[in-house]
Design a protein around this motif. Structure first.
Motif, PDB file in Angstrom:
ATOM      1  N   VAL A  73       0.862  -1.181   0.000  1.00 39.73           N
ATOM      2  CA  VAL A  73       0.000   0.000   0.000  1.00 39.73           C
ATOM      3  C   VAL A  73       0.902   1.236   0.000  1.00 39.73           C
ATOM      4  N   LEU A  74       0.670   2.147  -0.940  1.00 43.68           N
ATOM      5  CA  LEU A  74       1.350   3.441  -0.906  1.00 43.68           C
ATOM      6  C   LEU A  74       0.387   4.456  -0.302  1.00 43.68           C
ATOM      7  N   ILE A  75       0.744   4.956   0.879  1.00 42.94           N
ATOM      8  CA  ILE A  75      -0.054   5.985   1.538  1.00 42.94           C
ATOM      9  C   ILE A  75       0.487   7.344   1.108  1.00 42.94           C
ATOM     10  N   VAL A  76      -0.316   8.071   0.339  1.00 44.16           N
ATOM     11  CA  VAL A  76       0.087   9.420  -0.063  1.00 44.16           C
ATOM     12  C   VAL A  76      -0.376  10.370   1.044  1.00 44.16           C
ATOM     13  N   SER A  77       0.568  11.113   1.619  1.00 40.99           N
ATOM     14  CA  SER A  77       0.267  11.943   2.789  1.00 40.99           C
ATOM     15  C   SER A  77      -0.824  12.961   2.478  1.00 40.99           C
ATOM     16  N   VAL A  78      -1.623  13.261   3.505  1.00 43.24           N
ATOM     17  CA  VAL A  78      -2.791  14.127   3.300  1.00 43.24           C
ATOM     18  C   VAL A  78      -2.390  15.593   3.310  1.00 43.24           C
ATOM     19  N   ASP A  79      -3.311  16.401   2.798  1.00 41.94           N
ATOM     20  CA  ASP A  79      -3.084  17.837   2.680  1.00 41.94           C
ATOM     21  C   ASP A  79      -3.571  18.551   3.945  1.00 41.94           C
ATOM     22  N   LYS A  80      -3.193  17.992   5.090  1.00 38.28           N
ATOM     23  CA  LYS A  80      -3.588  18.581   6.375  1.00 38.28           C
ATOM     24  C   LYS A  80      -2.308  18.734   7.189  1.00 38.28           C
ATOM     25  N   MET A  81      -2.400  19.443   8.323  1.00 41.10           N
ATOM     26  CA  MET A  81      -1.225  19.576   9.185  1.00 41.10           C
ATOM     27  C   MET A  81      -1.593  19.287  10.626  1.00 41.10           C
ATOM     28  N   GLY A  82      -0.567  18.892  11.390  1.00 41.56           N
ATOM     29  CA  GLY A  82      -0.760  18.701  12.821  1.00 41.56           C
ATOM     30  C   GLY A  82      -1.428  17.378  13.143  1.00 41.56           C
ATOM     31  N   GLU A  83      -2.109  17.342  14.284  1.00 40.66           N
ATOM     32  CA  GLU A  83      -2.662  16.090  14.804  1.00 40.66           C
ATOM     33  C   GLU A  83      -3.609  15.422  13.826  1.00 40.66           C
ATOM     34  N   GLU A  84      -4.398  16.237  13.106  1.00 43.12           N
ATOM     35  CA  GLU A  84      -5.364  15.661  12.157  1.00 43.12           C
ATOM     36  C   GLU A  84      -4.639  14.857  11.081  1.00 43.12           C
ATOM     37  N   ALA A  85      -3.532  15.384  10.574  1.00 43.15           N
ATOM     38  CA  ALA A  85      -2.760  14.673   9.547  1.00 43.15           C
ATOM     39  C   ALA A  85      -2.246  13.348  10.102  1.00 43.15           C
ATOM     40  N   VAL A  86      -1.645  13.400  11.279  1.00 36.02           N
ATOM     41  CA  VAL A  86      -1.043  12.186  11.851  1.00 36.02           C
ATOM     42  C   VAL A  86      -2.129  11.152  12.148  1.00 36.02           C
ATOM     43  N   ARG A  87      -3.281  11.616  12.639  1.00 31.68           N
ATOM     44  CA  ARG A  87      -4.390  10.687  12.944  1.00 31.68           C
ATOM     45  C   ARG A  87      -4.847   9.978  11.661  1.00 31.68           C
ATOM     46  N   GLN A  88      -4.989  10.735  10.572  1.00 30.74           N
ATOM     47  CA  GLN A  88      -5.420  10.114   9.311  1.00 30.74           C
ATOM     48  C   GLN A  88      -4.364   9.143   8.780  1.00 30.74           C
ATOM     49  N   HIS A  89      -3.090   9.521   8.892  1.00 29.29           N
ATOM     50  CA  HIS A  89      -2.027   8.618   8.427  1.00 29.29           C
ATOM     51  C   HIS A  89      -2.018   7.331   9.253  1.00 29.29           C
ATOM     52  N   ARG A  90      -2.218   7.452  10.574  1.00 35.08           N
ATOM     53  CA  ARG A  90      -2.265   6.255  11.435  1.00 35.08           C
ATOM     54  C   ARG A  90      -3.414   5.335  11.029  1.00 35.08           C
ATOM     55  N   ALA A  91      -4.559   5.938  10.701  1.00 34.03           N
ATOM     56  CA  ALA A  91      -5.711   5.137  10.269  1.00 34.03           C
ATOM     57  C   ALA A  91      -5.377   4.369   8.988  1.00 34.03           C
ATOM     58  N   ALA A  92      -4.670   5.023   8.073  1.00 30.91           N
ATOM     59  CA  ALA A  92      -4.279   4.368   6.821  1.00 30.91           C
ATOM     60  C   ALA A  92      -3.286   3.234   7.094  1.00 30.91           C
ATOM     61  N   ILE A  93      -2.340   3.470   8.000  1.00 31.44           N
ATOM     62  CA  ILE A  93      -1.371   2.422   8.367  1.00 31.44           C
ATOM     63  C   ILE A  93      -2.108   1.230   8.976  1.00 31.44           C
ATOM     64  N   ASP A  94      -3.026   1.508   9.906  1.00 26.18           N
ATOM     65  CA  ASP A  94      -3.807   0.431  10.532  1.00 26.18           C
ATOM     66  C   ASP A  94      -4.576  -0.354   9.473  1.00 26.18           C
ATOM     67  N   GLY A  95      -5.128   0.374   8.498  1.00 20.76           N
ATOM     68  CA  GLY A  95      -5.873  -0.284   7.424  1.00 20.76           C
ATOM     69  C   GLY A  95      -4.982  -1.199   6.594  1.00 20.76           C
ATOM     70  N   ALA A  96      -3.763  -0.746   6.312  1.00 17.82           N
ATOM     71  CA  ALA A  96      -2.823  -1.554   5.522  1.00 17.82           C
ATOM     72  C   ALA A  96      -2.386  -2.796   6.294  1.00 17.82           C
ATOM     73  N   VAL A  97      -2.166  -2.630   7.607  1.00 17.42           N
ATOM     74  CA  VAL A  97      -1.795  -3.775   8.457  1.00 17.42           C
ATOM     75  C   VAL A  97      -2.945  -4.786   8.464  1.00 17.42           C
TER      76      VAL A  97
END
Length: 294
Positions: A73-97
């Motif tokens: 899975v290639l997770i393309v980083s979101v166009d957000k900053m701060g906690e919201e960005a990291v939370r969305q990236h973590r959700a994508a990582i969890d989904g890939a796992v």
């Protein structure tokens, strides 16, 4: 050969779309899937045999369907900053796992560090920590600073010839097209990099002084560079309706530049491409000719 499935997120965005385009020159379309918020926008890919599924980093159940059967899975980083960005990236990582991917790739940024002066680089560092903690092999593509950002900073200066920006440092401005080609090469050659890559940069780091010179040479018009105070620049942005928080984030680019965070030039991108990367001068000339040149 075993069945592989490469899933690319954000495939209707500027980078993701080009990654899929380049990937389709390397692997069969039935080995490629995209996870997109709006499948209608990915119709051209569906027509070419790419598996298109609706998926959003804010909807874990939907991601399970979008990522189903993924080997990478290639997770393309979101166009957000701060906690919201990291939370969305973590959700994508969890989904890939959860999907059983055997490698997760992520579009990070050169200078990714918890101590960076630039918020997105701190977010990328936090996401890389989450990747390390996931237990799945990962590759973090440490992309050079997007050349399109230099164009956004130049903005009206392309017409006026007056580049008025805060004091800066050298930045390795890098074209989206090259970074997309590199991501496709790494996806097609699975496991080529483990963990963060070296900075994937173009061949030179330029200050806005350099950019003024390049623009002058490219057009035959005179471009001058003068220095705005950080405060003056912030007030000007806010005066143009930019939210104060966003104005501060943009100032972070200049603080990080002055600290040398984006000055590294590395040969890895050229090696992946098999040629010299596109220069900022080329990007600038294209932009200026689109804007009617002189």
């Amino acid at each position: 050969m075993e069945h592989t499935m490469i899933i690319v997120t954000g495939a209707t965005g500027q980078l993701g779309r080009q990654v899929v385009e380049r990937l389709l020159t390397r692997v069969p379309a039935d080995r490629v899937g995209v996870s997109v918020r709006d499948p209608e926008k990915a119709k051209a890919f569906a027509d070419r045999g790419v598996r298109v599924r609706q998926g959003s980093f804010t909807d874990p159940a939907g991601l399970a369907h979008a990522f189903e059967g993924a080997t990478q899975v290639l997770i393309v980083s979101v166009d957000k900053m701060g906690e919201e960005a990291v939370r969305q990236h973590r959700a994508a990582i969890d989904g890939a796992v959860a999907a059983g991917a055997r490698r997760i790739l992520y579009t990070s940024h050169m200078g990714a560090a918890a101590s960076s002066h630039f918020e997105p680089c701190r977010d990328h560092a936090a996401t890389e920590e989450a990747l390390r903690a996931s237990g799945v092999p990962f590759t973090s593509l440490r992309n050079g600073f997007y050349a399109t950002s230099a164009m956004q900073f130049l903005g009206g200066a392309l017409q006026s010839g007056q580049i008025v920006l805060p004091a800066d440092g050298p930045v390795s401005w890098t074209a989206h097209a090259d970074l997309a080609e590199a991501a496709a090469a790494v996806l097609a050659d699975e496991g080529r990099f483990d963990g963060p890559t070296p900075p994937l940069t173009a061949g030179q780091a330029l200050t806005f002084d350099d950019i003024a010179r390049v623009a002058t040479e490219a057009t035959g018009r005179t471009f001058t560079r003068s220095t705005a105070t950080d405060d003056g620049f912030r007030q000007q942005l806010v005066g143009h309706g930019v939210p104060a928080e966003t104005a501060n984030q943009l100032l972070g680019v200049f603080a990080a530049g002055r600290a040398g965070e984006f000055a590294t030039v590395d040969p890895t991108l050229a090696a992946l491409l098999g040629r010299e990367p596109i220069t900022l001068g080329t990007v600038l000339r294209e932009q200026l000719s689109e804007n009617g040149g002189r």
